[in-house]
Design a protein around this motif. Structure first.
Motif, mmCIF file in Angstrom:
data_model
loop_
_atom_site.group_PDB
_atom_site.id
_atom_site.type_symbol
_atom_site.label_atom_id
_atom_site.label_comp_id
_atom_site.label_asym_id
_atom_site.label_seq_id
_atom_site.Cartn_x
_atom_site.Cartn_y
_atom_site.Cartn_z
ATOM 1 N N ASN A 194 1.014 3.931 -3.026
ATOM 2 C CA ASN A 194 0.713 5.327 -2.735
ATOM 3 C C ASN A 194 1.835 6.239 -3.227
ATOM 4 O O ASN A 194 1.591 7.271 -3.856
ATOM 5 C CB ASN A 194 0.480 5.496 -1.228
ATOM 6 C CG ASN A 194 0.008 6.882 -0.877
ATOM 7 O OD1 ASN A 194 -0.752 7.495 -1.610
ATOM 8 N ND2 ASN A 194 0.466 7.374 0.250
ATOM 9 N N GLU A 217 -3.782 12.875 -6.591
ATOM 10 C CA GLU A 217 -3.003 12.053 -5.664
ATOM 11 C C GLU A 217 -1.617 12.633 -5.404
ATOM 12 O O GLU A 217 -1.016 12.375 -4.373
ATOM 13 C CB GLU A 217 -2.890 10.623 -6.172
ATOM 14 C CG GLU A 217 -4.204 9.884 -6.122
ATOM 15 C CD GLU A 217 -4.145 8.517 -6.765
ATOM 16 O OE1 GLU A 217 -3.146 8.202 -7.447
ATOM 17 O OE2 GLU A 217 -5.095 7.760 -6.584
ATOM 18 N N ASP A 265 -1.711 14.391 -2.118
ATOM 19 C CA ASP A 265 -2.224 13.673 -0.938
ATOM 20 C C ASP A 265 -1.388 13.900 0.323
ATOM 21 O O ASP A 265 -1.935 13.998 1.407
ATOM 22 C CB ASP A 265 -2.320 12.172 -1.215
ATOM 23 C CG ASP A 265 -3.555 11.817 -2.021
ATOM 24 O OD1 ASP A 265 -4.393 12.713 -2.260
ATOM 25 O OD2 ASP A 265 -3.673 10.642 -2.420
ATOM 26 N N GLN A 293 1.808 9.150 -6.548
ATOM 27 C CA GLN A 293 2.070 10.576 -6.367
ATOM 28 C C GLN A 293 3.100 11.128 -7.352
ATOM 29 O O GLN A 293 3.340 12.327 -7.383
ATOM 30 C CB GLN A 293 2.548 10.837 -4.939
ATOM 31 C CG GLN A 293 1.472 10.580 -3.918
ATOM 32 C CD GLN A 293 1.984 10.672 -2.502
ATOM 33 O OE1 GLN A 293 3.145 10.941 -2.264
ATOM 34 N NE2 GLN A 293 1.112 10.439 -1.551
ATOM 35 N N TYR A 299 0.835 -1.206 0.000
ATOM 36 C CA TYR A 299 0.000 0.000 0.000
ATOM 37 C C TYR A 299 0.869 1.256 0.000
ATOM 38 O O TYR A 299 0.616 2.194 -0.754
ATOM 39 C CB TYR A 299 -0.939 -0.011 1.211
ATOM 40 C CG TYR A 299 -1.740 1.259 1.338
ATOM 41 C CD1 TYR A 299 -2.858 1.480 0.534
ATOM 42 C CD2 TYR A 299 -1.361 2.261 2.224
ATOM 43 C CE1 TYR A 299 -3.586 2.658 0.621
ATOM 44 C CE2 TYR A 299 -2.079 3.442 2.314
ATOM 45 C CZ TYR A 299 -3.185 3.631 1.521
ATOM 46 O OH TYR A 299 -3.886 4.802 1.607
#
Length: 183
Positions: free
Chosen positions: A24, A37, A40, A28, A20
């Motif tokens: 993530n 994103e 984020d 980005q 994860y």
């Protein structure tokens, strides 16, 4: 004494967290297309506290090259603008007094190659994290199980889980690199 299924579930939970986190970080990465994103993790200094940008504003993609940031309170515009500049994302915010517009520049060939180099480093770090987790769990297995057959099966299961998660991470890496350097 823990059983094999419990240990396997425990390590897979930890591997999911690594997956994860990696997913993530890869989402980005700026690849010349507008993507919310990429903001984020951005925080804004708000009353001497770091507050996520999305707590102070709405963020939307207007078109493939433009992101619009509309603060809930007008007086936060300059705070948001400063945070974007400090963040070093390589985009200069355009503040018109009501909202902030981010125009995503196209990537040069040199910048694409630089991003891919950084992606390689992130990939290696993720793989190392998974391998270190495997090593830790193999030690744990040696302590937990005295029965040789169960110990070997547990080690094999942990090894297979590691291979599975490395494969998943490599797929994410390949997909991102195809977006960056289309053939």
């Amino acid at each position: 004494m823990k059983n094999n299924n419990f240990l396997l579930k425990e390590i897979k939970d930890k591997m999911n967290k690594i997956l994860y986190y990696y997913k993530n970080k890869m989402s980005q990465i700026r690849i010349g297309k507008a993507n919310t994103e990429m903001l984020d993790d951005m925080t804004v200094e708000y009353y001497k506290k770091k507050v996520p940008l999305y707590h102070l504003s709405s963020i939307e993609v207007i078109n493939s090259k433009t992101i619009l940031i509309k603060p809930w309170e007008k007086n936060n515009l300059s705070l948001i603008e400063k945070s974007i500049i400090k963040s070093n994302i390589g985009i200069i915010p355009i503040n018109n007094g009501k909202f902030i517009k981010l125009v995503i520049p196209s990537l040069t060939e040199e910048r694409r190659k630089e991003i891919i180099k950084r992606n390689n480093l992130k990939l290696e770090k993720a793989k190392i994290s998974l391998r270190n987790l495997r090593k830790d769990y193999k030690k744990k297995i040696m302590k937990e199980f005295s029965e040789k057959d169960l110990m070997e099966k547990s080690k094999k299961d942990v090894h297979e889980a590691t291979k599975e998660y490395i494969y998943k991470i490599e797929k994410i890496f390949e997909k991102k690199n195809q977006e960056i350097l289309p053939t």
